[in-house]
Design a protein around this motif. Structure first.
Motif, PDB file in Angstrom:
ATOM      1  N   PHE A  84       0.843  -1.196   0.000  1.00 28.22           N
ATOM      2  CA  PHE A  84       0.000   0.000   0.000  1.00 28.22           C
ATOM      3  C   PHE A  84       0.882   1.251   0.000  1.00 28.22           C
ATOM      4  CE2 PHE A  84      -2.815  -3.273   1.254  1.00 28.22           C
ATOM      5  CZ  PHE A  84      -4.114  -2.845   1.002  1.00 28.22           C
ATOM      6  N   LYS A  85       0.331   2.342  -0.490  1.00 29.98           N
ATOM      7  CA  LYS A  85       1.060   3.597  -0.480  1.00 29.98           C
ATOM      8  C   LYS A  85       1.180   4.119   0.942  1.00 29.98           C
ATOM      9  CE  LYS A  85      -0.547   4.946  -5.106  1.00 29.98           C
ATOM     10  NZ  LYS A  85      -1.330   5.941  -5.892  1.00 29.98           N
ATOM     11  N   SER A  86       2.412   4.474   1.315  1.00 25.13           N
ATOM     12  CA  SER A  86       2.619   5.038   2.640  1.00 25.13           C
ATOM     13  C   SER A  86       1.935   6.397   2.723  1.00 25.13           C
ATOM     14  CB  SER A  86       4.112   5.193   2.927  1.00 25.13           C
ATOM     15  OG  SER A  86       4.741   3.940   2.890  1.00 25.13           O
ATOM     16  N   LYS A  87       1.493   6.765   3.919  1.00 24.70           N
ATOM     17  CA  LYS A  87       0.819   8.044   4.109  1.00 24.70           C
ATOM     18  C   LYS A  87       1.480   8.798   5.259  1.00 24.70           C
ATOM     19  CE  LYS A  87      -3.554   8.698   3.491  1.00 24.70           C
ATOM     20  NZ  LYS A  87      -5.036   8.727   3.596  1.00 24.70           N
ATOM     21  N   SER A  88       1.936  10.012   4.951  1.00 24.08           N
ATOM     22  CA  SER A  88       2.499  10.890   5.963  1.00 24.08           C
ATOM     23  C   SER A  88       1.393  11.779   6.514  1.00 24.08           C
ATOM     24  CB  SER A  88       3.626  11.735   5.378  1.00 24.08           C
ATOM     25  OG  SER A  88       4.114  12.644   6.341  1.00 24.08           O
ATOM     26  N   LEU A  89       1.276  11.832   7.833  1.00 25.04           N
ATOM     27  CA  LEU A  89       0.234  12.618   8.484  1.00 25.04           C
ATOM     28  C   LEU A  89       0.776  13.920   9.058  1.00 25.04           C
ATOM     29  CD1 LEU A  89      -1.644   9.754  10.360  1.00 25.04           C
ATOM     30  CD2 LEU A  89      -2.053  10.642   8.075  1.00 25.04           C
ATOM     31  N   GLY A  90       2.010  14.266   8.697  1.00 21.39           N
ATOM     32  CA  GLY A  90       2.589  15.522   9.156  1.00 21.39           C
ATOM     33  C   GLY A  90       3.046  15.450  10.595  1.00 21.39           C
ATOM     34  N   ASN A  91       3.360  16.619  11.153  1.00 20.54           N
ATOM     35  CA  ASN A  91       3.832  16.701  12.530  1.00 20.54           C
ATOM     36  C   ASN A  91       2.661  16.934  13.479  1.00 20.54           C
ATOM     37  OD1 ASN A  91       6.392  16.431  11.529  1.00 20.54           O
ATOM     38  ND2 ASN A  91       6.951  18.582  11.749  1.00 20.54           N
ATOM     39  N   HIS A  92       2.719  16.259  14.631  1.00 23.40           N
ATOM     40  CA  HIS A  92       1.697  16.410  15.659  1.00 23.40           C
ATOM     41  C   HIS A  92       2.376  16.679  16.991  1.00 23.40           C
ATOM     42  CE1 HIS A  92      -1.878  14.899  13.353  1.00 23.40           C
ATOM     43  NE2 HIS A  92      -0.896  14.388  12.604  1.00 23.40           N
ATOM     44  N   THR A  93       1.981  17.780  17.643  1.00 19.88           N
ATOM     45  CA  THR A  93       2.488  18.078  18.978  1.00 19.88           C
ATOM     46  C   THR A  93       1.555  17.441  20.004  1.00 19.88           C
ATOM     47  OG1 THR A  93       3.427  20.175  18.223  1.00 19.88           O
ATOM     48  CG2 THR A  93       3.090  19.906  20.593  1.00 19.88           C
ATOM     49  N   LEU A  94       2.101  16.485  20.751  1.00 19.06           N
ATOM     50  CA  LEU A  94       1.292  15.696  21.675  1.00 19.06           C
ATOM     51  C   LEU A  94       1.514  16.189  23.098  1.00 19.06           C
ATOM     52  CD1 LEU A  94       1.918  12.108  20.222  1.00 19.06           C
ATOM     53  CD2 LEU A  94       0.133  13.744  19.621  1.00 19.06           C
ATOM     54  N   THR A  95       0.486  16.796  23.660  1.00 16.98           N
ATOM     55  CA  THR A  95       0.508  17.208  25.062  1.00 16.98           C
ATOM     56  C   THR A  95      -0.584  16.502  25.857  1.00 16.98           C
ATOM     57  OG1 THR A  95      -0.935  19.078  24.542  1.00 16.98           O
ATOM     58  CG2 THR A  95       1.461  19.463  24.494  1.00 16.98           C
ATOM     59  N   GLU A  96      -1.509  15.867  25.142  1.00 14.29           N
ATOM     60  CA  GLU A  96      -2.572  15.094  25.774  1.00 14.29           C
ATOM     61  C   GLU A  96      -2.983  13.997  24.801  1.00 14.29           C
ATOM     62  OE1 GLU A  96      -6.208  18.056  24.371  1.00 14.29           O
ATOM     63  OE2 GLU A  96      -5.676  17.876  26.489  1.00 14.29           O
ATOM     64  N   ASN A  97      -3.781  13.048  25.286  1.00 11.41           N
ATOM     65  CA  ASN A  97      -4.230  11.943  24.441  1.00 11.41           C
ATOM     66  C   ASN A  97      -4.923  12.473  23.187  1.00 11.41           C
ATOM     67  OD1 ASN A  97      -3.274  10.277  26.418  1.00 11.41           O
ATOM     68  ND2 ASN A  97      -5.282   9.790  27.281  1.00 11.41           N
ATOM     69  N   LYS A  98      -4.656  11.797  22.035  1.00 14.07           N
ATOM     70  CA  LYS A  98      -5.191  12.292  20.774  1.00 14.07           C
ATOM     71  C   LYS A  98      -5.661  11.136  19.900  1.00 14.07           C
ATOM     72  CE  LYS A  98      -4.102  15.570  17.069  1.00 14.07           C
ATOM     73  NZ  LYS A  98      -3.098  16.541  16.559  1.00 14.07           N
ATOM     74  N   ASN A  99      -6.798  11.289  19.237  1.00 18.34           N
ATOM     75  CA  ASN A  99      -7.334  10.289  18.313  1.00 18.34           C
ATOM     76  C   ASN A  99      -7.259  10.853  16.893  1.00 18.34           C
ATOM     77  OD1 ASN A  99      -9.249   8.727  16.657  1.00 18.34           O
ATOM     78  ND2 ASN A  99      -9.760   7.739  18.605  1.00 18.34           N
ATOM     79  N   LEU A 100      -6.583  10.138  15.999  1.00 21.18           N
ATOM     80  CA  LEU A 100      -6.398  10.588  14.613  1.00 21.18           C
ATOM     81  C   LEU A 100      -7.579  10.205  13.719  1.00 21.18           C
ATOM     82  CD1 LEU A 100      -2.612   9.792  14.089  1.00 21.18           C
ATOM     83  CD2 LEU A 100      -3.662  11.984  14.666  1.00 21.18           C
ATOM     84  N   GLY A 101      -8.562   9.486  14.274  1.00 19.95           N
ATOM     85  CA  GLY A 101      -9.721   9.097  13.484  1.00 19.95           C
ATOM     86  C   GLY A 101      -9.408   7.955  12.528  1.00 19.95           C
ATOM     87  N   VAL A 102     -10.123   7.886  11.405  1.00 17.32           N
ATOM     88  CA  VAL A 102      -9.967   6.815  10.419  1.00 17.32           C
ATOM     89  C   VAL A 102      -8.977   7.257   9.347  1.00 17.32           C
ATOM     90  CG1 VAL A 102     -11.121   5.366   8.707  1.00 17.32           C
ATOM     91  CG2 VAL A 102     -12.302   5.972  10.839  1.00 17.32           C
ATOM     92  N   ILE A 103      -7.985   6.408   9.091  1.00 16.52           N
ATOM     93  CA  ILE A 103      -6.946   6.696   8.100  1.00 16.52           C
ATOM     94  C   ILE A 103      -7.075   5.676   6.979  1.00 16.52           C
ATOM     95  CG2 ILE A 103      -4.463   6.926   7.720  1.00 16.52           C
ATOM     96  CD1 ILE A 103      -4.254   7.289  10.819  1.00 16.52           C
ATOM     97  N   SER A 104      -7.153   6.125   5.726  1.00 15.58           N
ATOM     98  CA  SER A 104      -7.323   5.232   4.574  1.00 15.58           C
ATOM     99  C   SER A 104      -5.996   5.076   3.842  1.00 15.58           C
ATOM    100  CB  SER A 104      -8.377   5.783   3.619  1.00 15.58           C
ATOM    101  OG  SER A 104      -9.619   5.903   4.263  1.00 15.58           O
TER     102      SER A 104
END
Length: 812
Positions: A84-104
């Protein structure tokens, strides 16, 4: 001193977590396939800290969900899956729990062979109740079989006869894809030699099984997972192997997957010669004075032709449910010639008699199995229903002619048939985000008949007829419930299993009946604590049992030797074990350390006991299983993985255990075939306080021209028992591998038992006999293998799942 040093290392490893700190953040979400909307299991999430460049990884579960723990910071997030094609989701600054949702993710068939693998993973994945060993990275098993695979797994040993032990205990439950299987067959370890190594994806080592698993196996469970393709389209691999002693093998792993169905198969054919040998030296005593002596030299010439094939179809009823049907067939033909030279001496060592006994045996085994699985992922929260149906038939036809000094004296036959039915239902109910309840039922029903006949050269029974026929039934009904949850860094899985066992053994030629019915409860506790990203602690408790197998109960005697025999015992009862396991895993820089302390308390221990019987041809050495008294066993284990540089991978396992078995008095009777009188004797087995250890070292070095060189060294230490001792065993394996055709193919040269020293050597010392016995099941094997892969990478690597405390991939 070395033992204390290793213990100190273990204790130090338990304190290294204090050096780590940081606020933990959980990143979650789900990965699906763009067109079919099907969840992608084992998709890889790679988090790279933009400041420290430290990489944190995780993989999706069967529902495509992921949950990755990391310290607070800014991360570059990337999602990958082979094909499958790799997918970059960019940079994320994590200071608390985070849900990225559905990734295709979308398929990328054109660059299938160019997917970049970023995250390296160790060969062992840690779960709350098991460790997972991934077979694909160990090239010493290329061209080998399932026994060779198991002998490469940490904590596991396979002895000279093929008997499998876990942490020095041979009472291991072996499952295929989580269930009993015809792949194991009636003879267990013999059947494992006919399952190609290339058909195996991974092995789960379950030393503290949760309640969802069978209670059988006091040492634990080894679950062999077979390969099934996960890439859309047609893909697979084929393997060709040749070797010395004669070995010719071809096997394939083929898969075709679309949006609606997945067809998979494993096929294999092999021709193998297995030379072996043994030597025995007996000194028989009467009131402490030498009565006679004998020596026995045996040479085994084995030829084996084996075909096995499995074919399966998984059909996706909708985006949440599927039904899978699998058919398995194996036909194994063998010809074994055992040449036995026996010499008997008087006390002054003058020769009394000498004879050559040759057994020519043909064996035909046919195993068939039909399986049906229904899986319904009821919702996206993890609610699941699984139903399994399985039916199998096994038949072994064995015929043997025995000659003494070239004169035909005996004709033997044994026809064994087994019919097995299995029904299993499992239900998983999530309770909140991090808890779940699991319920299940299983019925495992076996009916077996065995007809063993011994006849003279004219086809007539002997006056003292050792023939035997049995009708054996074993029905097991099980129910279980378990609840698991995760509270911050702490995980727990609590379960209770009930099993009702109904066993009937009828000896048809005597009318003797052994009827045993019992219901037992088996509680399980699995706890885990994740200190940080690299350190976690687990604690497990499980009550287990060992049911005597039908060949332990069947009172017939083996006939390969007239002076050294084994016979079953229909009076055997099950043995019970309470097992405790404390494990700690840490990773420091490039070193991963898995350590554990364990303790087992067993009652009604099942062990072989040796004695001497007087018969018309002299003294006979007889081995038979008995229920002994209690045993305490405890030990510790260390497994390390170290990758100092890109071209070198090192790993080592060390296991030390000590055990105490209570003294035991037993009485036995037999008929002296010379006088016709019944002889009854009472013996005492002394208390045993003994210890043993084993160590394994693996190195994998990449040489110039990208040639991989792997060395595996194993040593199993000596051990004492109530009637003697066993010497240590040292084994060395070498392998050289080279990828060709742009990594689509590999050539492997493998040398198993380089120094030809894989021999079981032991001593027996009783009031009646002193003996030395040496046995080599198979001699050094040299194998050259060629493997070609199409539409798949050489290995599908996934990052280590630290802190994944689910009992079986259910995601809490």
């Amino acid at each position: 001193m070395k033992k204390f040093t290793l213990l100190i290392i273990l204790l130090i490893s338990f304190t290294t977590f204090a050096q780590r700190s940081g606020s933990k953040i959980t990143l979650s979400g789900k990965v699906i396939e763009t067109n079919s909307k099907q969840p992608l299991e084992y998709a890889t999430l790679v988090l790279t800290n933009t400041s420290t460049q430290q990489v944190v990884g995780g993989v999706t579960d069967a529902n495509g969900n992921f949950s990755i723990d990391a310290t607070s910071g800014t991360y570059a997030v990337k999602v990958e899956f082979i094909g499958f094609k790799s997918k970059s989701l960019g940079n994320h600054t994590l200071t608390e729990n985070k849900n990225l949702g559905v990734i295709s993710l979308s398929e990328d068939t054109e660059t299938l062979d160019e997917v970049e693998i970023i995250a390296e993973k160790s060969t062992v994945e840690i779960r709350l109740d098991k460790k997972i060993y991934n077979v694909g990275k160990d090239m010493t098993v290329k061209g080998g079989n399932a026994s060779d695979v198991l002998d490469n797994v940490p904590s596991v040993n396979v002895d000279a006869e093929g008997a499998v032990s876990l942490r020095g205990n041979e009472n291991v439950r072996i499952l295929i894809d989580g269930k009993p299987s015809a792949l194991v067959g009636l003879s267990g370890t013999d059947a494992l030699r006919n399952l190609p190594a290339d058909a195996i994806e991974k092995v789960e080592v379950i030393t503290s099984p949760s309640a969802r698993y069978d209670a059988e196996g006091t040492a634990g469970i080894l679950n062999i997972i077979l390969r099934k393709g996960k890439i859309t389209g047609f893909n697979g691999s084929v393997n060709f192997s040749v070797g010395n002693p004669d070995l010719y093998q071809v096997s394939s792993n083929l898969n075709y997957r679309t949006k609606k169905f997945n067809i998979f198969s494993n096929l294999g054919y092999s021709y193998r010669k297995g030379p072996g040998n043994s030597y025995s030296d007996f000194t028989y005593l009467s009131d402490g004075i030498i009565d006679s002596l004998s020596t026995e030299k045996r040479v085994f010439d084995r030829k084996n032709k084996n075909f096995n094939g499995s074919f399966g179809l998984e059909y996706y009823l909708n985006d949440k449910s599927s039904i899978t049907g699998t058919v398995f067939y194996r036909n194994n033909d063998g010809e074994d010639i055992a040449t036995n030279n026996t010499r008997t001496f008087a006390p002054d060592k003058s020769l009394i008699r000498s004879f050559e006994r040759i057994e020519f045996e043909t064996e035909d085994n046919i195993d068939t199995q039909y399986s049906l699985n229904y899986t319904n992922n009821i919702d996206d929260k993890g609610q699941k229903l699984i139903i399994d149906l399985q039916y199998s038939e096994n038949e072994e036809d064995e015929y043997a002619n025995i000659t003494n000094n070239s004169v035909l004296t005996e004709r033997n036959s044994q026809i064994t048939k087994s019919r097995n039915r299995l029904f299993q239902i499992d239900y998983v109910l999530p309770l909140g985000e991090k808890s779940q309840l699991e319920l299940g039922h299983k019925a495992d029903l076996q009916n077996l008949t065995s007809d063993f006949q011994v006849r003279d050269a004219n086809g007539q029974p002997f006056e003292f007829d050792p023939s035997n026929a049995i009708d054996f039934k074993q029905y097991i009904y099980a129910y279980y419930a378990q609840y698991g949850s995760k509270i911050d860094k702490f995980s727990y899985l609590l379960g209770l299993r009930a099993e009702h066992t109904d066993i009937d053994l009828r000896v048809l030629n005597t009318g003797e009946l052994s009827d045993k019915n019992y219901t037992e409860w088996f509680p399980t506790v699995n706890l885990g604590y994740e200190f940080n990203e690299t350190d976690n602690l687990t604690l497990g408790y499980a009550r287990r049992l060992q049911r005597p197998r039908h060949w332990f109960l069947n009172p017939f005697e083996t006939r390969s030797s007239s002076t050294n025999v084994f016979k079953g015992n229909p009076d055997l009862n099950p043995a019970y074990t309470s097992s405790f396991d404390l494990g700690y895993t840490t990773r420091v820089s490039k070193i991963t350390l898995n350590s554990s302390l364990y303790y087992q308390f067993s009652t009604d221990l099942i062990r072989p006991v040796s004695r001497v019987e007087t018969r018309d041809n002299g003294n006979v050495f007889v081995r038979q299983f008995l229920n002994l008294n209690d045993e305490n066993r405890y030990g510790f284990e260390l497994t390390t993985n170290y990758n100092p540089v890109k071209w070198a991978r090192l790993s080592a396992t060390f296991n030390y255990f000590k055990f105490n078995t209570d003294a035991f008095d037993y009485t036995y009777s037999y008929i002296n075939s010379d006088t016709g009188n019944t002889v009854t004797e009472t013996k005492t087995l002394p208390e045993v306080n003994s210890s043993s250890w084993f160590a394994r070292f693996n190195s994998r070095i990449t040489l110039p021209a990208k040639i991989d060189w792997q060395t595996r060294i194993m040593y199993r230490g000596p051990q004492d028992d109530a009637q003697g001792s066993r010497e240590g065993i040292f084994v060395t394996n070498l392998a050289f591998s080279k990828d060709i055709f742009k990594e689509k193919a590999s050539v492997v040269l493998n040398v198993s038992d380089l120094f030809n020293e894989r021999k079981r050597k032991g001593y027996t010392n009783t009031d009646d006999v002193r003996s030395y016995q040496e046995f080599q099941w198979r001699e050094r094997q040299i194998t050259l293998s060629f493997t070609y892969r199409f539409n798949q990478k050489k290995k599908r690597e996934r990052p280590e799942r630290n802190g994944d405390f689910d009992g079986g991939g259910e995601g809490f």
